[in-house]
Every structure is written in structure tokens, then in C-alpha cells.
Design a protein around this motif. Structure first.
Motif, PDB file in Angstrom:
ATOM      1  N   ARG A   1      12.885  -0.994  -1.171  1.00  0.00           N
ATOM      2  CA  ARG A   1      12.063   0.178  -0.824  1.00  0.00           C
ATOM      3  C   ARG A   1      12.465   0.823   0.495  1.00  0.00           C
ATOM      4  O   ARG A   1      12.398   2.029   0.649  1.00  0.00           O
ATOM      5  CB  ARG A   1      10.588  -0.226  -0.780  1.00  0.00           C
TER       6      ARG A   1
ATOM      7  N   PHE B   1      12.576   5.752  -2.603  1.00  0.00           N
ATOM      8  CA  PHE B   1      12.453   4.623  -3.524  1.00  0.00           C
ATOM      9  C   PHE B   1      11.824   5.026  -4.848  1.00  0.00           C
ATOM     10  O   PHE B   1      12.242   4.557  -5.920  1.00  0.00           O
ATOM     11  CB  PHE B   1      11.628   3.516  -2.860  1.00  0.00           C
TER      12      PHE B   1
ATOM     13  N   TYR C   1       6.574   5.133   2.521  1.00  0.00           N
ATOM     14  CA  TYR C   1       7.901   5.425   1.997  1.00  0.00           C
ATOM     15  C   TYR C   1       7.967   6.901   1.645  1.00  0.00           C
ATOM     16  O   TYR C   1       6.986   7.623   1.768  1.00  0.00           O
ATOM     17  CB  TYR C   1       8.194   4.563   0.769  1.00  0.00           C
TER      18      TYR C   1
END
Length: 738
Positions: free
Chosen positions: A201, A213, A444
Motif C-alpha cells: 500500500r 494502491f 493512501y
């Protein structure tokens, strides 16, 4: 006057020199990017030539060159198969460091539309989902490689039959099956070299090429199906060959000390098959928990694969596995920390808003998302949610919207409602028996704020897919109000929902408070399609409010951890580099003090030692970097932390703003709500393409229920309008709350 005029060239010269110096990092970054691509292309080309005579000779020369050295055959395999991956990762770190963490440089769009392979979709209705032109090229190249390798190895297998003392058609057929199985296993290892790269990730590789990701996961899915299909053929061909020889049971339980050990291979394949079967789309949708829990068998799969093939063969896929282990270890550290939930609010449509505490030095993109765990609901389940707030909304918190779609989210909503009842009956500060404890991984997402670099945006959302667009809209308004770089001036939001009770989700963005008189600077239009209602409800004009009371557990000083792979690039890069150097040192020390002096030659045992070296290098060397990183984070966050009184004021202010009724529909922009209709994308896109006549950034975030008809209709519209030469950059995503 003459003196002034004589100084002007000097000033201009200094300014030009300054601009030139600013361009140096960009030039170096571009050069590094070119080197990275050159290494990757050479590495991929090596796999294509490997089945040929030239490729085999190159491999044999490398092995002979390292014979008798400290690392032996394992070192040669490392140089050929794993070293290029580490080189690309190291260069990617340097490139990211040179890019810096300053405000993104916004570039003007081209005067005319452009066709971009990286983003333009060429396939939607198919087994791969939405596939861009570049992704299709990758799929084709992988397919060509598999066919090419199978053909070449089959020819070689037929030629090798004459070298074996095989009599009779049955024995020759059994031998040919085993040789074919061996080749399928080798091709499967090549695919395994790529398998773990997309699933890390916080991978520096993904950050360097700016593939988040959530987009790269699809590559892991594709490679997983391909890898397991090859490994299944590998085992099946061997089983048939052994059965023809009458040695099936003996071979299945065989555990050779020198050579390939069969029993560990059987265990590894069984674990892989169990993961593969439970990851099939139908079974995964019906029972996600079964998929999630069985997928943890990847540890068994990897360890027993190393026991099966030994150290030097395992190193063919060692780089990807090691980088994944690095990411997993770092995520473990971040996710152990409990995080304050500043407030939790339930909406009438069955959506929950959580506001989570974060440190001021933790940056994220408006397109960011997190993994969330609620320990009162489950200690094992982690669920992804898009961030619905801009990083400029506040340094100390971020917000997410969670739609109640399954068992886990239903339990979360029930807990919040129960807590709100208890909190209304007693003082919140005296409540200790019931609470919600959250852990977070992330954030993320995209490395670059694409939404700020285009003048024209079309945002297509289905259901709760509006969540990231609320963050984008808030981020654009903040940039405009603060005078920060932002090209976005024309925004069209197309939102399809099932029922009108989802409309209050828009109230989480107070546009007038963020950017007063925003309509003078931003052309914003919202087209909402309520698909399951033929006419407005009787209460039209009255915006439903969020369920009250909501809960406000308050601030206890527990913020998200900044130890995340997508965080500080210097520390995350140092973590990768030091751990990799530690792997080399650990392996060399093991060979010097144990393997070579004691003449350890068992293949399976050396494979186990290699896995141990990977784990030890991450624990010792990587753990040291993480410890220093943690101390640095605490020191820097304490400097940016506001005074206690200021904290309380900020928290109370946010909670009060969340509880105040707002009306998105009263804002000064075009807001069209249409009932009983689906979006006519061809008409919508055609009008915008003709109006703007320049590149358009098209974002699509779709809830699962909208995926089919949205993707189909959007693709038909893009395909038809492609004749008009008006292309757009497309960012596609699928959003699932449960």
C-alpha cells in the motif's frame, strides 16, 4: 537613468539564473525517471529472451561468474531477477525526494485535447473491468509472453526427451508431462515476481510512478489469477505424470534434502488454491470475511514455497516479496495505535460521518482514503473509506463518510445510536463504560493533486461515491480562497442516488464559509439524478437534518500515527534502503559464520534461512529506522500541536459546525435535481466537450450498485464522442463501504 538601465540586465540575469536553478531538480527527476524506465524495460526484455538459447546462456554465465563467491548461485539469481527491482525502488526514492513536499506546481492545460494512453479507457464491459490503453498494452504483453514461453519451452522439452532413458510411449508421455509441469512452475515464478509489487500500500515504487494502491490492486488480482492458474497446471501435470508412473503417493510426500522438496510444494499449492477459490468474485461478494481470513494464508504460501524450491530459485521473486514484507511491517506499527473519534453523526439515509483526530504534520491528498478498524466490532476486519474532507479543512482532523450496506456498518451505526442515547442521559465526560475505539491505516491515494491541474472537471459519482468529491470541492474552494495554485474553474458534478434522503450528504461542505462569493470565481453545476423516486417528496424544499443527537467522545490526545509509507518520503525511503542493506548484511553474515563453515547444502533449509534473513533485516535494521522515525514524529508533532485551550475550542467549533443545519441547495450555483431518470452521459459529455474544447479531467467514483450501468453508459458516451476528437483524462474507481 543610465545607471538604472545598466543594472536591468544584471537583474534579469539573476532572475534567469534563479529560474534555471529551480529547473535543475526537475531535469534530474526526469533523467532518473528515464533511467527507471530503461531498467524496467531491460528487466522485462530479459524475461522474453530467457526461453531462448541466448537467454539461457546469459543465465549460465552469470551463475558461473558467481560460483565460489560469498553469495554463490543465490547471488547470481538476485542480480538477474531481484536487483533491478531494488534499483528502480532506490531511484524512485531519490526522484520523490527531489520532487519535494512544496505546493504542487500547477501546469496549464494544452490548447487542444490530447490522447493519453495512461488514462484513456479502452475497455469497460469485460472481465477486467475498466481498462486503460496502457493497461491493455500490459495485458497483451503478458499474454504474449505466456504464449511465447510455453511454445519455446515445449519445443525444448521435446528435444530433451532424447537425453533421458525413457522406454515406451507411456513413460515418455509421463516424462513430457513432468517437464511441462516444471516449465509452468518456472513461468509462474516469473509472474510471482510481479504479484506482490502492486499490493504494497505504501510502496515507493507505486509512489514514484504515481499509481495509488486502490488502482494497483487490480493488477494484483489479474496477476493472482494468472499465477495460480500456472501453478495449478504445474502441480496438475506433475500429479498426472506421477500417477502414470505409479508413484503418486510416494512423490507427493517426498521431502528431498537436495533438489526440490515436493511435500512443501503441495502445502504451498493447497494454500494458494484456497486463497484463489475464495477470491473469486461471486464467493467474495457473498462472504467477504471468508475471503479476507483465507487470504492470510499468503504467509503459508510464501514460506512453504521457499521450502519447496530453495533459496536461489525463491530469489527470483524475492524482491517483490521483500518489499511487501517491508510495507506490512510498517503498517503493523501504524495500525497498533488507537485514534480519537472527535465526533460521529448519523444521516437519515443510513450514512455515518466520523471525524478522526490526526497530527498536524500528517499530509494527505484530497483524493486520499484510509483503512479503518473498530475494535468493538471486530479485531480482524479492516474496511477502506474515502476521506470526505480537504487537508485544508483542519490540521488536526479528517472526516470520512460510511454508508450502511452490510453487517459491519450496520453494527457501527447501532453502536453510535446507542452511545448517543447514553450520552444524552448522562454527562459525556463521565461516560467510560461504552466507547468506540478506532485504529487507522493510511492515508493512501494519489501522490499528485490532479484535480488542481485542470481547468475543467467532470465528477461522476454513484451513491456514496460522492464522498471524495466533497473533499475535492472543499480543497478547490480553499485553494481559491487562500490564493494557492489552482486551475479549476469549471466543475460539473453528476450524482446518481437511489433516494432523495441521501441529499443531506452535500451539507457536509459549507461552501460559503470556506470561500465567500465563490460563485464569482468558480462555475459550479450539480446534476443530481434520483433513480428510485418519480417525483419530489412532500417535504421538498426542507432539507432533512442529520439524526440528533450525535456522539462527541472528545479529544484524549490519541491521534493517527504518521508512520505510513505514503507519508514523509525521506523516512519511508530510508526505511526501504536501510532494510535492503540489512538484508545483504544479514545474508552475508549467515554465509560467513554458518552456511559455509558448516557446509549447509539442504535446499529447503537454505530457503527457510533466506526467509529468516528477510524477517531479521526488517526487524533489526528497519525497526531501528522506525524507532527513530517515531521519535522524530513525536518531536515535530509536539511543536505543531496547539495549546490545550485552543484544542478544545477547535474541537467544539467543529462539532458545532457539524450539528448546524446547512442547505447546499441554497448556495449560489446551478443545482438540478431530476427524479426517475438516469444520467444521459452522451448528452452531458458532448455538451461539455464542445463548450470547453480543451482537456477535461473526468473522475468516476462508483458505489457497487452503480458499477454496471454507469460504466456501460460512460463508455458508450466516450466511445461515440471520441469521433469528435475531444478526449479526456479519466480516473476510475470503485467504492464499497462494506
Amino acid at each position: 537613468m543610465g545607471e538604472l538601465s545598466s543594472q536591468e540586465p544584471l537583474l534579469l540575469k539573476k532572475e534567469n539564473e534563479f529560474n534555471y536553478l529551480k529547473k535543475i531538480p526537475l531535469l534530474v527527476s526526469s533523467t532518473i525517471k528515464g533511467i527507471m524506465w530503461a531498467i524496467f524495460i531491460a528487466w522485462a526484455a530479459f524475461f522474453f529472451v530467457l526461453p531462448t538459447e541466448f537467454g539461457r546462456e546469459l543465465q549460465h554465465k552469470t551463475i558461473r561468474a558467481t560460483n565460489g563467491t560469498l553469495f554463490g548461485t543465490t547471488g547470481s539469481t538476485f542480480l538477474l531477477f531481484s536487483f533491478p527491482v531494488f534499483m528502480i525502488a532506490f531511484l524512485g526514492i531519490i526522484r520523490l525526494v527531489l520532487s519535494g513536499e512544496d505546493e504542487p506546481q500547477v501546469k496549464k492545460t494544452a490548447k487542444g485535447p490530447k490522447f493519453r494512453l495512461w488514462t484513456f479507457p479502452v475497455l469497460v464491459d469485460g472481465p477486467f473491468g475498466v481498462v486503460t490503453a496502457t493497461e491493455m498494452i500490459g495485458v497483451i504483453l503478458f499474454s504474449v509472453y505466456i504464449v511465447w514461453a510455453v511454445i519455446m519451452y515445449t519445443i525444448q522439452n521435446v528435444d530433451l526427451l532424447s537425453l533421458f532413458d525413457a522406454h515406451g510411449m507411456k513413460e515418455k508421455s509421463a516424462l513430457l508431462l513432468e517437464l511441462t509441469g516444471l516449465r509452468f512452475g518456472f513461468i509462474g515464478l516469473i509472474c510471482l515476481a510481479f504479484l506482490f509489487l502492486p499490493v504494497a500500500r505504501g510502496s515507493v515504487l507505486l509512489r514514484a510512478i504515481d499509481i495509488p494502491f486502490e488502482h494497483a490492486t487490480r493488477y494484483h488480482v489479474w496477476l493472482g489469477h494468472l499465477t495460480m492458474a500456472l501453478f495449478t497446471l504445474h502441480g496438475l501435470f506433475y500429479v498426472i505424470g506421477w500417477a502414470m508412473r505409479g508413484r503418486l503417493v510416494e512423490e507427493l510426500v517426498d521431502w528431498k534434502n537436495v533438489g526440490v522438496a515436493n511435500l512443501p510444494g503441495v502445502i504451498s499449492l493447497a494454500a494458494g488454491l484456497l486463497m484463489w477459490v475464495t477470491s473469486l468474485p461471486g464467493l467474495r461478494r457473498k462472504n467477504f470475511e471468508l475471503f479476507f481470513y483465507t487470504h492470510q494464508l499468503y504467509v503459508v504460501f510464501v514460506v512453504f514455497l521457499a521450502l519447496h524450491v530453495g533459496d536461489f530459485i525463491f530469489m527470483m521473486a524475492g524482491a517483490g516479496i521483500f518489499l511487501f514484507m517491508l510495507d506490512r511491517f510498517l503498517r503493523f506499527f501504524q495500525s497498533r495505535k488507537t485514534v480519537d473519534i472527535l465526533s460521529a453523526t448519523c444521516f437519515p439515509c443510513g450514512t455515518v460521518e466520523l471525524v478522526i483526530s490526526k497530527p498536524a504534520n500528517l499530509d494527505y491528498n484530497a483524493l486520499g482514503w484510509i483503512f479503518l478498524q473498530i475494535r468493538e466490532l471486530s479485531w480482524l476486519q479492516w474496511h477502506p473509506f474515502s476521506v470526505s474532507s480537504s487537508p485544508l479543512d483542519g490540521k488536526q482532523h479528517l472526516a470520512i463518510l460510511i454508508k450502511v450496506l452490510g453487517d459491519w456498518t450496520e453494527k457501527l451505526k447501532g453502536n453510535i445510536l446507542n452511545l448517543s442515547v447514553e450520552q444524552s442521559e448522562t454527562e459525556p465526560l463521565l461516560q467510560h463504560n461504552r466507547k468506540i475505539t478506532a485504529s487507522v491505516e493510511g492515508p493512501y491515494g494519489h501522490e499528485s493533486p490532479y484535480h488542481l491541474t485542470y481547468e475543467n472537471l467532470i465528477l461522476v459519482a454513484g451513491g456514496i461515491g460522492i464522498s471524495p468529491f466533497l473533499a475535492i470541492l472543499s480543497d478547490i474552494l480553499h485553494h481559491i480562497n487562500d490564493g494557492k495554485p489552482c486551475l479549476s474553474r469549471n466543475i460539473l458534478i453528476v450524482w446518481a442516488i437511489k433516494n432523495s434522503d441521501e441529499l443531506p450528504l452535500l451539507d457536509t461542505v459549507d461552501m460559503e464559509a470556506i470561500c465567500p462569493l465563490f460563485s464569482d470565481k468558480l462555475n459550479l453545476e450539480l446534476q443530481t439524478f434520483v433513480t428510485r423516486e418519480s417525483q419530489p417528496p412532500l417535504e421538498e424544499g426542507k432539507t432533512p437534518k442529520a439524526m440528533q443527537p450525535s456522539i462527541s467522545p472528545g479529544f484524549k490526545g490519541c491521534r493517527m500515527s504518521g508512520l505510513v509509507g505514503t507519508g514523509n518520503i525521506v523516512w519511508s525511503g530510508l526505511y526501504v534502503v536501510v532494510s535492503t542493506i540489512g538484508l545483504v548484511i544479514t545474508t552475508a553474515s549467515l554465509n560467513i559464520f554458518y552456511v559455509n563453515p558448516f557446509n549447509v547444502y539442504y535446499w529447503w533449509y537454505k530457503g527457510l534461512l533466506l526467509i529468516g534473513c528477510m524477517a531479521a533485516s526488517i526487524l533489526i535494521f528497519g525497526g531501528l529506522v522506525i524507532a527513530l522515525w517515531h521519535l522524530w514524529e513525536r518531536k515535530t508533532s509536539s511543536k505543531e500541536e496547539p495549546e490545550d485551550d485552543t484544542k478544545k475550542v477547535d474541537i467544539l467549533q467543529h462539532q458545532n459546525e457539524a450539528s448546524l443545519p446547512k442547505s447546499f441547495g441554497e448556495a449560489r450555483f446551478v443545482n438540478n435535481i431530476r427524479y426517475g431518470q438516469r444520467p444521459d452521459f452522451q448528452g452531458i459529455f458532448g455538451t461539455r466537450f464542445e463548450l470547453y474544447k480543451v482537456d477535461i479531467l473526468l473522475f468516476c467514483f462508483l458505489e457497487d450498485m452503480f458499477n454496471f450501468f454507469f460504466c456501460r453508459d460512460i463508455w458508450i458516451a466516450c466511445k461515440e464522442l471520441g469521433k469528435c476528437r475531444y478526449w479526456c483524462d479519466c480516473v476510475w474507481s470503485s467504492y464499497s463501504s462494506d
